[in-house]
Design an enzyme around this catalytic site. Structure first.
Site, PDB file in Angstrom:
ATOM      1  N   ASP A  35     135.806  26.070  48.786  1.00 26.84           N
ATOM      2  CA  ASP A  35     134.644  26.076  47.877  1.00 26.84           C
ATOM      3  C   ASP A  35     134.957  25.487  46.507  1.00 26.84           C
ATOM      4  O   ASP A  35     134.759  26.140  45.477  1.00 26.84           O
ATOM      5  CB  ASP A  35     134.121  27.503  47.709  1.00 26.84           C
ATOM      6  CG  ASP A  35     133.953  28.229  49.027  1.00 26.84           C
ATOM      7  OD1 ASP A  35     133.455  27.614  49.965  1.00 26.84           O
ATOM      8  OD2 ASP A  35     134.339  29.415  49.105  1.00 26.84           O
ATOM      9  N   GLU A 199     123.023  27.090  51.206  1.00 27.19           N
ATOM     10  CA  GLU A 199     123.879  27.816  50.256  1.00 27.19           C
ATOM     11  C   GLU A 199     124.634  26.824  49.378  1.00 27.19           C
ATOM     12  O   GLU A 199     124.406  25.616  49.447  1.00 27.19           O
ATOM     13  CB  GLU A 199     124.861  28.712  51.017  1.00 27.19           C
ATOM     14  CG  GLU A 199     125.750  27.968  51.985  1.00 27.19           C
ATOM     15  CD  GLU A 199     126.544  28.879  52.913  1.00 27.19           C
ATOM     16  OE1 GLU A 199     126.284  30.091  52.933  1.00 27.19           O
ATOM     17  OE2 GLU A 199     127.412  28.355  53.630  1.00 27.19           O
TER      18      GLU A 199
END
Length: 592
Positions: A35, A199
């Site tokens: 991420d 997301e």
């Protein structure tokens, strides 16, 4: 260490040639770096990645050229920043999710969601915002400002009118006060293009347009980045007709699961960082988990961005120049470890523990053992003692006596020397290849449970443990094999424990007397499938050392038996090569 004979080696010139041919290799942040989020400030790139349960949490890396990354600080470094963090999470992938790193008016901000702790009264997740004006100093990161988050993956965006917005998975938008954490009611602003799990949102403003980029399709083989834009901050957002922006879904590429990206402008060109796994479409063996890859982005005025597909070898325009690095205590990400635990030294900044450690578990050059790392054993072992629901400390949530570093090379050797004189049965110390508590490979020395065996004159035995209970459908059985301590190791000196990745799918584990490298005894070979995905598809492999009394007598998580302390010395990690395609490896000296 050797390179398999079937491997095709790519030997390229060092980084000095980059400016001429604009060629570089992925991943740029190898090893577990999930991420990624990135900013560019005064000639330096800064990146943050997820850490979930490990401590210290949320590393900050710096680079002048997007290729060489130096560990600069960690955001979460003290218990007061989030009491009980890591200990109040039962799941193996809870903790600090998907940070976004941003910079505004001389201040760096990290916003993220802490998952798995106590639920908030209104059902929201616990959002945290940290800030600092001194990013090279871990202790300078603030205590968090809390906010109620409707979902994971928060992003920070400042509009021209001074308002600040948070976007979260869903995709929902809220105004936020960065001082108090007060947020407005969330509104839905875009549903994506129809992929599952919209997301990882990030908003950018360019040429009068608000661009909203998100991840879709889940974090597995369907992962992809899509983008939409609007003339107004809250929409309506119109999808890019050329979506997805970047993906390797439905391809035969070696790099898969590309997504959860962030974009950055260096004053000349646009670039993107994303996560990816080196797994191929079979998506079975990828022990380093989700790593950070770099891709060029073309973004002309008033038009949609166009991204380059992620591969092992990337071509594009000129990279930023290699230059001076922002100061900081950490090494470059792919540096070797040569750690001798000198008196007065501290634990290296690249070392991490699984969950927040208890006090006094680790000490350097104490108890009359110079140049050692002393580990006080935990009652919980690396898995957690089965049937320990009546004793929560034994689940491992109170801390496990383990410390390690990321595996950041496909081919490597990691070794330490161990001085260990256990007094009670089942006291154990050794090295581990650890993904989570439910997926790990351990090579340990222990006081044997079977004291009657004549082939154990010292009563010490070698244990090779494969813990695969977290793998899907039980495809990797758990096992515990015991072996007599080799005669060469019975002289009473330190024992060297070693794990070598002999290829991209197999670990070799061995022992030898520390003072005689020629007496190596190979204990076994274990598939890297054990530490790929399973209970930790969001994370990646750690290499480290542990000590435990395996649920023996004690109070809470502290063993009361004597003689269980383990003393580790001569910690070495040396990378040999990185795999960047199904058949090609890059020597680890490249770009150093």
């Amino acid at each position: 260490m050797y390179l398999p004979h079937i491997v095709k080696l790519a030997i390229f010139a060092a980084h000095a040639c980059f400016a001429a041919n604009s060629t570089y290799f992925n991943p740029v942040l190898p090893g577990w770096h999930s991420d990624p989020s990135i900013v560019y400030v005064d000639g330096t790139f800064y990146a943050a990645t997820s850490t979930f349960l490990v401590y210290p949490g949320i590393p900050i890396y710096t680079s002048p050229d997007l290729i060489h990354w130096k560990l600069t600080s960690h955001v979460w470094t003290r218990a007061s920043q989030l009491p009980n963090a890591g200990r109040d999470v039962a799941i193996q992938q809870g903790g600090f999710f998907a940070p976004t790193l941003r910079h505004k008016d001389g201040v760096f901000y990290v916003i993220n969601v802490y998952l798995g702790g106590p639920s908030l009264a209104n059902g929201s997740l616990l959002g945290t915002i940290y800030n600092t004006t001194n990013i090279v100093n871990s202790s300078a990161w603030s205590d968090p400002v809390y906010f109620n988050s409707p979902s994971i993956d928060p992003d920070l965006f400042w509009d021209d009118d001074g308002k600040v917005y948070v976007h979260t998975a869903g995709i929902k938008q809220q105004e936020i006060d960065l001082t108090t954490g007060k947020v407005s009611n969330p509104i839905s602003v875009w549903n994506g293009t129809g992929g599952s799990n919209p997301e990882g949102p990030h908003m950018y403003k360019k040429d009068g347009w608000y661009y909203l980029m998100i991840a879709e399709g889940g974090t597995e083989l369907g992962h992809r980045e899509t983008i939409a834009r609007s003339r107004h901050v809250s929409g309506p957002f119109v999808s890019n007709p050329s979506n997805p922006l970047v993906t390797n879904s439905n391809t035969s590429e070696y790099f898969q699961t590309v997504g959860h990206a962030d974009l950055v402008f260096d004053g000349k060109d646009w670039w993107g960082l994303a996560l990816s796994t080196r797994s191929g479409p079979e998506w079975e063996i990828y022990p380093m988990g989700r790593e950070t890859v770099l891709f060029p982005v073309s973004w002309e005025e008033g038009k949609w961005p166009v991204a380059t597909q992620v591969r092992g070898i990337m071509d594009g325009w000129e990279l930023p120049p290699y230059g001076p690095f922002v100061s900081g205590p950490g090494p470059f990400n792919n540096d070797p470890d040569v750690v001798d635990f000198a008196p007065g030294s501290s634990l290296p900044p690249q070392f991490v523990t699984w969950r927040y450690p208890e006090d006094d578990v680790f000490a350097i050059s104490e108890d009359g053992h110079p140049n050692t790392l002393r580990i006080r054993p935990s009652r919980a072992n690396l898995t957690g003692i089965p049937g320990s629901t009546t004793q929560p400390a034994l689940t491992g949530q109170s801390g496990i006596s383990f410390i390690g570093r990321r595996q950041v090379h496909t081919l490597f050797t990691y070794s330490v020397d161990l001085e260990f004189k256990p007094q009670d049965l089942d006291q154990e110390a050794g090295i581990s290849v650890l993904l989570t508590q439910l997926n790990h490979i351990d090579l340990g020395i222990a006081l044997s449970r079977n004291t009657s065996q004549s082939d154990h004159p010292s009563q010490l035995e070698i244990r090779l443990r494969t813990e695969g209970s977290g793998t899907p459908n039980g495809t990797v059985p758990s096992s515990l094999q015991t072996f007599a301590l080799p005669e060469s190791c019975n002289a009473g000196g330190d024992i060297r424990l070693e794990v070598t990745a002999i290829n991209s799918t197999t670990y070799m584990l061995s022992v030898k007397p520390a003072n005689n490298a020629n007496e190596k005894v190979v204990i076994g070979y274990v598939s890297a499938l054990v530490v790929s995905g399973g209970s930790g598809p969001f994370t990646g492999t750690l290499l480290g050392v542990y000590a435990t009394c395996n649920g023996g007598k004690g109070s809470g998580n502290e063993c009361s038996s004597s003689g269980g302390n383990a003393y580790f010395s001569r910690w070495r990690y040396q990378g040999a090569a990185e795999q960047y395609s199904f058949t090609e490896f890059l020597p680890s000296t490249y770009g150093m």
